[in-house]
Motif scaffolding. Sequence first.
Motif, mmCIF file in Angstrom:
data_model
loop_
_atom_site.group_PDB
_atom_site.id
_atom_site.type_symbol
_atom_site.label_atom_id
_atom_site.label_comp_id
_atom_site.label_asym_id
_atom_site.label_seq_id
_atom_site.Cartn_x
_atom_site.Cartn_y
_atom_site.Cartn_z
ATOM 1 N N GLU A 37 16.171 20.961 -29.096
ATOM 2 C CA GLU A 37 15.494 20.451 -30.294
ATOM 3 C C GLU A 37 16.073 19.107 -30.710
ATOM 4 O O GLU A 37 15.337 18.175 -31.071
ATOM 5 C CB GLU A 37 15.609 21.460 -31.431
ATOM 6 N N PHE A 38 17.386 18.982 -30.657
ATOM 7 C CA PHE A 38 18.014 17.695 -30.970
ATOM 8 C C PHE A 38 17.513 16.602 -30.032
ATOM 9 O O PHE A 38 17.136 15.504 -30.465
ATOM 10 C CB PHE A 38 19.539 17.813 -30.886
ATOM 11 N N LEU A 39 17.486 16.891 -28.734
ATOM 12 C CA LEU A 39 17.060 15.884 -27.760
ATOM 13 C C LEU A 39 15.606 15.472 -27.977
ATOM 14 O O LEU A 39 15.264 14.282 -27.877
ATOM 15 C CB LEU A 39 17.248 16.425 -26.345
ATOM 16 N N LEU A 40 14.742 16.434 -28.279
ATOM 17 C CA LEU A 40 13.336 16.109 -28.524
ATOM 18 C C LEU A 40 13.182 15.263 -29.786
ATOM 19 O O LEU A 40 12.382 14.319 -29.817
ATOM 20 C CB LEU A 40 12.517 17.398 -28.632
ATOM 21 N N ARG A 41 13.936 15.582 -30.802
ATOM 22 C CA ARG A 41 13.869 14.774 -32.026
ATOM 23 C C ARG A 41 14.418 13.370 -31.779
ATOM 24 O O ARG A 41 13.880 12.380 -32.299
ATOM 25 C CB ARG A 41 14.636 15.467 -33.147
ATOM 26 N N LEU B 102 22.991 18.439 -35.235
ATOM 27 C CA LEU B 102 22.525 17.131 -34.780
ATOM 28 C C LEU B 102 21.027 16.972 -35.015
ATOM 29 O O LEU B 102 20.555 15.885 -35.369
ATOM 30 C CB LEU B 102 22.862 16.949 -33.302
ATOM 31 N N ALA B 103 20.262 18.052 -34.820
ATOM 32 C CA ALA B 103 18.830 18.003 -35.130
ATOM 33 C C ALA B 103 18.615 17.737 -36.617
ATOM 34 O O ALA B 103 17.693 17.001 -37.007
ATOM 35 C CB ALA B 103 18.161 19.315 -34.719
ATOM 36 N N THR B 104 19.463 18.329 -37.446
ATOM 37 C CA THR B 104 19.387 18.085 -38.890
ATOM 38 C C THR B 104 19.709 16.633 -39.202
ATOM 39 O O THR B 104 19.060 15.991 -40.043
ATOM 40 C CB THR B 104 20.351 19.021 -39.630
ATOM 41 N N ALA B 105 20.721 16.113 -38.525
ATOM 42 C CA ALA B 105 21.081 14.704 -38.733
ATOM 43 C C ALA B 105 19.944 13.778 -38.318
ATOM 44 O O ALA B 105 19.714 12.734 -38.953
ATOM 45 C CB ALA B 105 22.349 14.371 -37.956
ATOM 46 N N GLU B 106 19.216 14.140 -37.261
ATOM 47 C CA GLU B 106 18.042 13.351 -36.867
ATOM 48 C C GLU B 106 17.005 13.345 -37.987
ATOM 49 O O GLU B 106 16.388 12.314 -38.280
ATOM 50 C CB GLU B 106 17.435 13.903 -35.574
ATOM 51 N N ALA B 107 16.795 14.511 -38.604
ATOM 52 C CA ALA B 107 15.827 14.587 -39.699
ATOM 53 C C ALA B 107 16.271 13.742 -40.889
ATOM 54 O O ALA B 107 15.450 13.079 -41.543
ATOM 55 C CB ALA B 107 15.628 16.042 -40.116
ATOM 56 N N LEU B 108 17.573 13.758 -41.169
ATOM 57 C CA LEU B 108 18.085 12.933 -42.263
ATOM 58 C C LEU B 108 17.940 11.446 -41.949
ATOM 59 O O LEU B 108 17.598 10.646 -42.820
ATOM 60 C CB LEU B 108 19.563 13.262 -42.508
ATOM 61 N N THR B 109 18.188 11.075 -40.703
ATOM 62 C CA THR B 109 18.122 9.667 -40.317
ATOM 63 C C THR B 109 16.691 9.135 -40.358
ATOM 64 O O THR B 109 16.440 8.016 -40.814
ATOM 65 C CB THR B 109 18.707 9.488 -38.904
ATOM 66 N N ALA B 110 15.747 9.943 -39.889
ATOM 67 C CA ALA B 110 14.353 9.496 -39.811
ATOM 68 C C ALA B 110 13.599 9.665 -41.116
ATOM 69 O O ALA B 110 12.675 8.905 -41.403
ATOM 70 C CB ALA B 110 13.623 10.268 -38.714
#
Length: 667
Positions: free
Chosen positions: A205-209, A570-578
């Motif tokens: 999920e992290f990689l896809l995000r 890390l997937a959560t961090a992607e959501a926060l970043t985007a």
Amino acid sequence: MANRLAASLSPYLRQHADNPVDWYEWGEEAFAEARRRDVPIFLSVGYAACHWCHVMAHESFEDEQVAQALNAGFAPVKVDREERPDIDAVYMQATQALTGHGGWPMTCLLTTDGRPFFAGTYYPKPQLLALLEGAGQAWTTRRAEVEDTSGKVVEALDHLSSPPSSGPISDTDLEAAVSRLVREFDSARGGFGGAPKFPPSMVLEFLLRHHARTGSEPALEMAARTSEAMARGGIYDQLDGGFARYSVDADWVVPHFEKMLYDNAQLLRDYLHLWRITGEPLPRRVADETADFLVRRLGTAEGGFASALDADTDGVEGLTYAWTPDQLVEVLGPDDGAWAADLLSVTERGTFEHGTSTLQLRSDPDDPQRWAQVRERLAVARDQRPQPARDDKVVTSWNGLAIAALAEAGVLLQRPDLLEAARRCAQFVVDQHLVDGRLRRVSLDGTVGAAQGVADDYGNLAEGLLVLHQATGERRWLDVALDLLATARALFTADDGGFHDTPSDGEALVSRPRAYGDNAEPSGQSALAHALVTASALTADDDLRSAAEQAVAASSAVAQRDPRFGGWLLATAEALTAGPLEVVVVTPPAAADEREPLARLAWLSPLPGLVRVSGTLGSDQSPLMVERPLLEGRPTAYVCEHHVCQAPTTDADTLAVSLGVQVARLD
């Protein structure tokens, strides 16, 4: 001797109800008996679908000689790790500290106040008897040494539970995590590391995000290659859908046959999201089949989802699932049998045990119609075999994962049956597991247990309800999720803004557990962080976002050091970043059906941190729909970033450009 487990809510404990061992459940009765007799606690932790738990049970706990030694010199205690993850977490940490590894069954020896002085995993009968004899002698003749060891172990647990250095996860950190995963990636076989290989669901999920946000080709390649390898291997059930717990080899050929709800719920979302990015038929097929597996094989009469299917059938691992060429011919006839053997890698020598093979589908068949017919005939024949037992307990956290996955699948795959399954599950869990404003961990046959919910129960259920709210437009799921998050923040928040696993008013164990990394499922800390991110985007509540940022920062060290154990964080961090990104689709009451193209484009967007709500003008289904007027009286989409909106549009092409989606995907 009748022990005390027959009336337990746990199917795992019930499996041991007829043992000659005089088992206690975890609780004051067991510790009081240990103090009264001045004997140590023998703690055995496992779960109902665990193969080696069954082996140790048959070898030792059903054996009169072992039972006599346990009953005479110890107060034996059985714990279901899935019902009491807090107890499991404390003593697994002790086991890993003392031995360098862990696993189940877990075997620990405790003082009468619960401090561990010895820990291990599976022991064959001779070794177990030797351990019991040696421990009994040490308890009697070297008590000071035992007490000293237990004190040092508890000190070590306290040290391990202290927060590591932490800080926000930056763009650079996310890029570095991908680079580290590239170095650990098995480019030939997919996945990370060697045998045994576990499905890296949260890492996928992290990689896809990360790919969706940055366009990173290495991230997409690792996710796609791993997903295809798993789907074509023996770890995936080629006849019935669904994934086994892990592969014992590096090639995904031989599974450890237990099937867990939490694995399949998470992998269902992974394959949905991979299909959403690539449009390829394989991930869509696997998502469809895995969703069907969840509903068909794990759905309970009450609406929830059972925990697992056993690894064993009639005491034999893989009995239900493995085939020989002759068995294929017996079911299919000589022509189709030989064709299927070649297609599914079923050999005379066998790929599993005793000349049997698991089923692999390493390439798509040239004749799909023939394969569909063969698959159906094999599935019918396999259903006539003895079947693995099912652990029917409903775990709050894992049902939250299932609600999120099925709700998304219902929308993305355009399957109302899956959305209804998610809604029915949510209704059951909220009605039965939420007691006086607090979550309980498990239920069985509609009866809720006494064990209090832990952090991941609150986080994963809240996330599931937030996804369900977006999929259905029903406000009640948002309201319950927000209440759960408010309760969780009051009960679990640590001084550094992260979260403990257990509530502040929960049972006092020798150490208060707190996981900083993800394992087979999201840790409580990352589960709550992710739900807080989603909730903040759906409500435009900056306080919730700030809480999420603090929780991510509190766990960042583990995710940065070893991203394989920080996938959900890390997937959560992607959501926060985007994000936050919001798409709101508003329609006039008379044209509710006309919103579908715009709403579907919102769901087809893979952008992390994106939430989607839709409804009729003037409804209070979502806070984001307030003051969102129609444009020219037509269904209207609003795309907003950090609560600042672009010009509204009624045009699908314009919306597609904003979200990075091809309009052709609407078909």
